[in-house]
Design an enzyme around this catalytic site. Sequence first.
Site, PDB file in Angstrom:
ATOM      1  N   GLY A  83       0.803  -1.222   0.000  1.00 26.36           N
ATOM      2  CA  GLY A  83       0.000   0.000   0.000  1.00 26.36           C
ATOM      3  C   GLY A  83       0.824   1.254   0.000  1.00 26.36           C
ATOM      4  O   GLY A  83       0.688   2.113  -0.885  1.00 26.36           O
ATOM      5  N   VAL A  84       1.718   1.404   0.981  1.00 28.90           N
ATOM      6  CA  VAL A  84       2.522   2.624   1.090  1.00 28.90           C
ATOM      7  C   VAL A  84       3.514   2.715  -0.063  1.00 28.90           C
ATOM      8  O   VAL A  84       3.673   3.777  -0.687  1.00 28.90           O
ATOM      9  CB  VAL A  84       3.249   2.678   2.444  1.00 28.90           C
ATOM     10  CG1 VAL A  84       4.193   3.877   2.501  1.00 28.90           C
ATOM     11  CG2 VAL A  84       2.245   2.767   3.588  1.00 28.90           C
ATOM     12  N   VAL A 142       6.579   7.926  13.357  1.00 34.23           N
ATOM     13  CA  VAL A 142       5.607   8.473  14.311  1.00 34.23           C
ATOM     14  C   VAL A 142       4.776   9.522  13.571  1.00 34.23           C
ATOM     15  O   VAL A 142       5.320  10.471  13.010  1.00 34.23           O
ATOM     16  CB  VAL A 142       6.301   9.136  15.519  1.00 34.23           C
ATOM     17  CG1 VAL A 142       5.267   9.694  16.493  1.00 34.23           C
ATOM     18  CG2 VAL A 142       7.221   8.160  16.220  1.00 34.23           C
ATOM     19  N   SER A 153       7.369  -3.851   6.986  1.00 38.01           N
ATOM     20  CA  SER A 153       7.456  -3.942   8.449  1.00 38.01           C
ATOM     21  C   SER A 153       8.345  -5.124   8.808  1.00 38.01           C
ATOM     22  O   SER A 153       8.184  -5.756   9.843  1.00 38.01           O
ATOM     23  CB  SER A 153       6.055  -4.109   9.052  1.00 38.01           C
ATOM     24  OG  SER A 153       5.422  -5.271   8.526  1.00 38.01           O
ATOM     25  N   LYS A 182       9.250   0.754  11.705  1.00 39.92           N
ATOM     26  CA  LYS A 182       9.657   1.172  13.060  1.00 39.92           C
ATOM     27  C   LYS A 182      10.595   0.176  13.736  1.00 39.92           C
ATOM     28  O   LYS A 182      11.062   0.439  14.853  1.00 39.92           O
ATOM     29  CB  LYS A 182       8.406   1.363  13.929  1.00 39.92           C
ATOM     30  CG  LYS A 182       7.510   2.499  13.477  1.00 39.92           C
ATOM     31  CD  LYS A 182       6.297   2.658  14.359  1.00 39.92           C
ATOM     32  CE  LYS A 182       5.228   1.641  14.058  1.00 39.92           C
ATOM     33  NZ  LYS A 182       4.587   1.827  12.752  1.00 39.92           N
ATOM     34  N   ALA A 235       2.881   9.210  10.846  1.00 37.41           N
ATOM     35  CA  ALA A 235       2.748   9.045   9.389  1.00 37.41           C
ATOM     36  C   ALA A 235       3.279  10.273   8.670  1.00 37.41           C
ATOM     37  O   ALA A 235       4.481  10.545   8.705  1.00 37.41           O
ATOM     38  CB  ALA A 235       1.301   8.742   9.009  1.00 37.41           C
ATOM     39  N   GLU A 262      -4.991  -2.606  10.903  1.00 35.11           N
ATOM     40  CA  GLU A 262      -4.297  -3.686  10.222  1.00 35.11           C
ATOM     41  C   GLU A 262      -5.332  -4.753   9.860  1.00 35.11           C
ATOM     42  O   GLU A 262      -6.451  -4.767  10.398  1.00 35.11           O
ATOM     43  CB  GLU A 262      -3.231  -4.287  11.131  1.00 35.11           C
ATOM     44  CG  GLU A 262      -2.111  -3.332  11.496  1.00 35.11           C
ATOM     45  CD  GLU A 262      -1.260  -2.938  10.307  1.00 35.11           C
ATOM     46  OE1 GLU A 262      -1.137  -3.754   9.363  1.00 35.11           O
ATOM     47  OE2 GLU A 262      -0.740  -1.810  10.308  1.00 35.11           O
ATOM     48  N   LYS A 292       5.988   3.670  18.855  1.00 31.57           N
ATOM     49  CA  LYS A 292       6.094   5.081  18.502  1.00 31.57           C
ATOM     50  C   LYS A 292       6.525   5.912  19.695  1.00 31.57           C
ATOM     51  O   LYS A 292       7.348   6.836  19.578  1.00 31.57           O
ATOM     52  CB  LYS A 292       4.755   5.577  17.956  1.00 31.57           C
ATOM     53  CG  LYS A 292       4.335   4.928  16.646  1.00 31.57           C
ATOM     54  CD  LYS A 292       2.932   5.360  16.236  1.00 31.57           C
ATOM     55  CE  LYS A 292       2.509   4.681  14.941  1.00 31.57           C
ATOM     56  NZ  LYS A 292       1.122   5.020  14.546  1.00 31.57           N
ATOM     57  N   GLY A 302      -3.260   5.951   6.894  1.00 34.60           N
ATOM     58  CA  GLY A 302      -3.584   6.015   5.472  1.00 34.60           C
ATOM     59  C   GLY A 302      -2.343   5.924   4.623  1.00 34.60           C
ATOM     60  O   GLY A 302      -1.307   6.516   4.930  1.00 34.60           O
TER      61      GLY A 302
END
Length: 823
Positions: free
Chosen positions: A477-478, A613, A560, A583, A615, A671, A686, A801
């Site tokens: 997605g990102v 942290v 991730s 992260k 987004a 998620e 975070k 998002g």
Amino acid sequence: MRVLKFGGSSLANAERFTRSADIIVSNAKQSGTAVVLSAPAGVTNHLVAVVETVSQGLDGTSHVKAIEQTFQELILQLHIQYPNLESEPLLALIHNELAQLQQLLHGVSLLKQCPDNIQARILAFGEWLSINCMLQLVRAMNFNAELIIPQQMLLADQGGYLEAQVDIDQSKQRFAQGNFELDCIYLMPGFTAANSKGETVVLGRNGSDYSAAVLAACLDAKCCEIWTDVDGVYNCDPRVVSDAFLLKSLSYPEAMELSYFGAKVLHPKTIAPIARYHIPCLIKNTFNPQGEGTLISQLSSDAEQYGVKALSSLDEMSMLTVSGPGMKGMVGMAGRVFNAMARSQVSVALITQSSCEYSISFCIYSQDKSQAQQAVAAEFDLELKNNLLEPLETIDDLAIITLVGDSMRTNKGVSARFFTALAEASVNVVAIAQGSSERSISAVIPQQRSAEALRSCHQNLFDSRQYIDVFLVGCGGVGAALLEQIEQQQQHLAQQQIKVRVCAIANSRQMLMNAKGIDLSNWREDLNQAGLQHGFSLQSAAQLVAENHVINPVIVDCTSNDAIAMQYALFLDHGFHVVTANKKANTASMAYYHQLRQSAMANRRKFLYDTNVGAGLPVIENLQNLLRAGDQLLRFNGILSGSLSYIFGLLDEGLSFSQATAQARANGFTEPDPRDDLSGMDVARKLLILARESGLDLSLDDIDVQAMLPADFDSEGDVEDFMERLKQTDGHFKDKLEKAQRDGKVLRYIGQIENGRCSVSLLEVAEDDPLHRVKDGENALAFYSRYYQPIPLVLRGYGAGTAVTAAGVFADVLRTLNWKREL
């Protein structure tokens, strides 16, 4: 009168030979023309090789046969195009000349050595045969043509038989006695002259170019044209720097500096005659005769917008250093060093001396190193034996990068930009030298970094664009949103002189690479067809960077994945910037946390993670800026989960906890397994990153994470079973919400830092708290510091998002350009 010279590549076959003849006769229609020719490509190499072979007592027949075949094929093809060409006499001439060559070689084989005078005669055969072929071709084209015999006209008593230097003044007198008509084309073999005894001598490397320059001086020519296989002189080697551009003009001193420091088009000795007599020299391309070419003249007419005219490089250099206490205050030490080099016939390319007079360093071609070492050892034998000098220090595998330009004298900051460019490419500078004319400045660097150095210097000195080469790991997605944003922003970035190229895209199974940039309009299909079936490979990425001399590579991690995060230090050590939304690295051990920052600093690379942290919110950058400015974090409260912000906002609107969670999941705020969000560990990570940024030495185990779900709730099983059982918690959260509402408060899941302790818990938030109105997926971070109290600095915005997160990653990618300011 114009003098035209054609090199071996312009005469390599009949088609090229004819093209050169067309250029000659075209010039002859406009003005008087004299022509100098090299031997066809490969012929001189065969002549050199046959001398070496026969001198060793071996059979050199194959080389002679290759020369014979070259000329026979050339003549036959020319005769097909021009039937009136007198091929039979020409073939007979070739046969007779090669017979003489065989006789000379027979004598060499008996001696098993080749005297220099004989070698000069042998090496001159190629040009002599070449010029006779051109003579017959021009006559076949119905033009009057005559030969100039260089042994009769060019006197060269200096330099021996193989590196002769023409006495232009004496030769000029000989030409003055001749009668050169404008309606005749005069043809002269290059590379050849004669000494005062009438013996043939050759003029060394690039001897035909030198012959042309000498002939132009002797004839008082209006112009000397050097026809070769390139369009002219480039501001940098186009084989190394793809966007190198053609120089329209050069001054004589600029051309001399460039040729001395490695430009292949002209040799320094070629420039000397034309500079002395102020004869313009035009470099032209036989394969592009209409091209503008490069004009070398007394004054350069190019607009000096860069200050630097060109970059050149010399490879295969060695640096020798003479040093020791016996150097200081001793008059004549430098003279002894360089007299020793002169006696050994070693050419010194660059000299530098320490201001304390303790050492003298000089660069020579590596092939001359043994001679130079022996010469220094012999010259300073007594000083070395008495320890007045240190043992001679030698550094091999070096290159000299040189900036050249007349306007460097009046443009400030050129040296600073030069050495900044070398630092950007992580190139170590071994030595520096600058001419007193301020027309050139040179840096001695490791040869293996020569290409990177040239590209970096060219980009900094000639190209206002800044390049970022992205290696994307993770295209879900990102990552996919990031690629879309990069594609959409290309035109806008181009207006700001920024070019972002995506050189690699990798998922867990495949890796697509293209050093020139992947076509982002079709990246999914191309990735599916990629041959690399192993996911991201640092070795493959580093190889692409090394082979293509990429200056500003950035690995972007949109996964991730723990394994990828644990390679960041290696990425930095390999010269990559690292930008990450992952992260895992920043919440690993404190040792690894510090290692990443040390690696980034040591390698002059950026490690950026603002999306760890908040987004797309600029959280990390703002916090770092505050702390650098001397502020100190006293307390922090924050809603750090966009999914939990969305869920508890829906509770305010009357939905049950299970309904709110289901809606958040359906809308993509959580998620795929909402338990990842409801566990509170994402918030804890975070919070840990913020705590570490503020200077706290903590690990994830030090974060007090209070469970959101009731202690007796069974959260096991698959996702659908969990979502069904989640209804059992509705009453629990309803009670908490009603209690909060009775006090005029709302429920929020909050991370806190205070007094060196970190906690994550569900809290009741009063109306005057900056976190009270935060919902709908927003993040809000309230920093209470020495500068910001009692009213905190609040950062608020969407914290979830793919598009928002990708935008934050993109912003970090663009921030890698700022690293240059920190060098």
